[in-house]
Design an enzyme around this catalytic site. Structure first.
Site, PDB file in Angstrom:
ATOM      1  N   CYS A 192      -8.360   5.800  10.931  1.00 23.65           N
ATOM      2  CA  CYS A 192      -8.715   4.533  10.266  1.00 23.65           C
ATOM      3  C   CYS A 192      -7.666   3.464  10.535  1.00 23.65           C
ATOM      4  O   CYS A 192      -7.288   2.700   9.646  1.00 23.65           O
ATOM      5  CB  CYS A 192      -8.907   4.741   8.763  1.00 23.65           C
ATOM      6  SG  CYS A 192     -10.348   5.733   8.348  1.00 23.65           S
ATOM      7  N   ASP A 251       0.861  -1.174   0.000  1.00 24.94           N
ATOM      8  CA  ASP A 251       0.000   0.000   0.000  1.00 24.94           C
ATOM      9  C   ASP A 251       0.903   1.232   0.000  1.00 24.94           C
ATOM     10  O   ASP A 251       1.524   1.561   1.009  1.00 24.94           O
ATOM     11  CB  ASP A 251      -0.899  -0.018   1.229  1.00 24.94           C
ATOM     12  CG  ASP A 251      -1.761   1.238   1.358  1.00 24.94           C
ATOM     13  OD1 ASP A 251      -1.673   2.128   0.483  1.00 24.94           O
ATOM     14  OD2 ASP A 251      -2.520   1.328   2.342  1.00 24.94           O
TER      15      ASP A 251
END
Length: 576
Positions: free
Chosen positions: A377, A213
């Site tokens: 998050c 990512d």
């Protein structure tokens, strides 16, 4: 990337003309709450240069047409720009071919694409997926859903106390022969820069495929997927100074060829009959429907803008901003940096002892300083750290040392003003404390309306929060906790003599202030009186919803709805 160096008082890198770069970003001239905007929320989204804004505008003005599907002039122009962007993105991250670049809405959708297509077709019962404790939810939840669907299992790579991943534990987990390893290149919550090239080699050595990512690394570092050695790499356009709603998946062509489509419709087909469908080749079989053409063109402009800059000089400047911020803020009483890995990007996560991160974030906003407050998050990471959340100041090349110094000065001022002796917990009942906790609603409304401007009203609300009696610890239970609020909020209700007596508390002072306002309106009232009270009118008179952040507004709505539920449950019992 070099290890973090001690903070210095050196001037900004003379190789960078920061004033000229800032002039490329129109939004940096904005004012927030009548203060010059200082934007330190770059890890959430970066601002856009004129080149990006103009590229999208020019597409809609001069080339607006669908791509690939028509033979007319506008479609030809749009298609040429669209596919040129794919070539440029391939070069930007070192892909072997533009066929390996798949357009997505962002890193999140790219990870979901891999989970749905590669994961469903290649993983099965008992297969192990490794993720790290540092991951954003977007690199956890898709794998959880996949594991539920195919019977795979997930384990997390543990974290060391400095915010870096535990290399020994990682090697031990690899001995279980995972099929897939999903890693963040740089943590969005701590800034930790993981040694993904080394971790990738180790994972591939036991037969695992590796997804990286790159949402947080791509804005700061030059990316070469060949050097990283991974199998999948994802990033988002809006974090690299491009538009929202666009991003890309890179994967090795051999993998993409073997992966089935994950969405179906137009564009991704070569031939359709009612008997069967033959899918288009790469990259189109993964791009169903009309794409975000303007977003692709804007992303291409953002990459072109970045490629004109000295990326090493930019990285050095951003790290100088981080080091200066850490040096100045370390002098503030109660300041605690969270995550101090030796390798990191220009992101500072921190707490202030005794103060809630949401309160600090809102107070900084009143001074025109935009930071992020919350769990970012990354709830599993916060659970590992034992924190409800942190404050995060994240820096980009258009930020300045003067902005960092202003931020540290304002933060220090806020801490001095807000530091206080915490109130003692009460042990008495809800009804016994109701009058002390709830001033008269009319008087309170007059006090708040008399405040000149929102900032003065906001300070009054914070004062209400400071003076609100603390709920007894015995009532701060999970059963009394309200969900749907970003902060922890508790509600306890007693029904006595036909009236509802409320006791409420929260861990953020601004929410405590809003609670005081609700108690003034509702406490000691009948169910019918509560349900008939013009609360929306009160909020409008105080301009609450206009100035509260969306998350704060949603939290307030959740609290009000919980009170209404209590009132509706008692409405039939109202006296007379």
């Amino acid at each position: 990337m070099a290890a973090q160096q001690p903070a210095t008082l050196m001037p900004q890198d003379p190789m960078l003309d920061i004033d000229r770069l800032r002039a490329d970003f129109p939004i940096l001239d904005e004012r927030a709450h009548d203060q010059p905007l200082i934007y330190f929320d770059n890890a959430a989204t970066t601002q856009k240069p004129r080149a990006v804004i103009e590229a999208q505008s020019q597409y809609y003005r001069h080339s607006n047409a669908n791509v690939h599907r028509a033979s007319h002039y506008l479609s030809s122009r749009a298609t040429e720009a669209f596919e040129q962007a794919r070539h440029n993105v391939a070069r930007f991250i070192g892909a072997a071919s533009p066929r390996e670049i798949i357009w997505t809405r962002g890193a999140t959708e790219a990870i979901n694409l891999v989970a749905h297509s590669y994961g469903r077709s290649q993983l099965g019962s008992g297969d192990l997926i490794l993720v790290s404790t540092l991951e954003h939810h977007a690199n956890i939840v898709p794998w959880q859903l996949l594991a539920e669907q195919v019977g795979a299992r997930i384990e997390a790579i543990p974290l060391l106390d400095d915010g870096s991943l535990d290399p020994i534990a990682y090697r031990q987990l690899l001995q279980q022969n995972p099929r897939l390893v999903a890693l963040t290149h740089a943590s969005n919550a701590l800034g930790t820069l993981n040694p993904v090239a080394e971790m990738t080699r180790a994972a591939q050595g036991v037969g695992a495929k590796v997804l990286i990512d790159g949402a947080q690394s791509t804005p700061h570092l030059a990316i070469d997927v060949q050097a990283l050695g991974c199998d999948f790499f994802v990033f988002s356009g809006h974090k690299v100074f491009g538009p929202t709603g666009i991003g890309a998946l890179w994967a090795r062509e051999s993998l993409l060829e073997a992966m089935p489509p994950w969405q179906a419709g137009g564009e991704m087909i070569e031939h359709v009959s009612f008997a069967s469908t033959r899918f288009a080749g790469l990259p189109f079989k993964f791009e169903a429907g009309t794409p975000n053409i303007a977003g692709v063109i804007g992303l291409n402009a953002a990459i072109g803008y970045l490629q004109q800059l000295d990326r090493q000089a930019i990285e050095a400047h951003e790290m100088q901003l981080l080091n200066r911020a850490l040096a100045l803020c370390s002098e503030i009483p109660g300041f605690r940096p969270v995550g101090q890995a030796a390798q990191r990007v220009s992101l500072m996560s921190f707490c202030i002892d005794g103060l809630h991160q949401q309160d600090i974030g809102l107070m900084l906003d009143q001074h025109g300083i935009a930071v992020r407050a919350g769990h970012h998050c990354a709830m599993p990471l916060m659970q590992r750290l034992g924190l409800p959340g942190t404050l995060r100041a994240s820096f980009a090349f258009y930020n300045t040392l003067e902005e960092v110094e202003r931020f540290a000065a304002v933060l220090g001022q806020i801490v001095r003003e807000q530091t206080r002796r915490p109130p003692q917990h009460s042990a008495v009942s809800v009804a016994d404390t109701a009058c002390a906790a709830a001033p008269d609603s009319a008087d309170l409304l007059l006090r708040l309306e008399a405040c000149r401007g929102w900032q003065a009203r906001y300070r009054e609300i914070m004062l209400l929060g400071k003076n609100l009696p603390v709920m007894a610890q015995s009532l701060r239970t999970d059963a009394n906790r309200l969900h749907g609020c970003e902060s922890h909020v508790w509600l306890s209700v007693e029904y006595r003599d036909g009236r509802l007596w409320l006791q409420m508390d929260a861990d953020a002072r601004v929410i405590r202030g809003l609670i005081a306002l609700l108690l003034a309106a509702f406490n000691g009232k009948t169910a019918t009186q509560i349900l008939r009270f013009d609360l929306q009118g009160l909020f409008q008179r105080l301009a609450l919803m206009q100035h509260l952040s969306p998350s704060r507004g949603n939290g307030l709505a959740a609290i009000v709805e919980a009170i209404y539920q209590q009132a509706r449950a008692r409405q039939d019992e109202d006296p007379g």
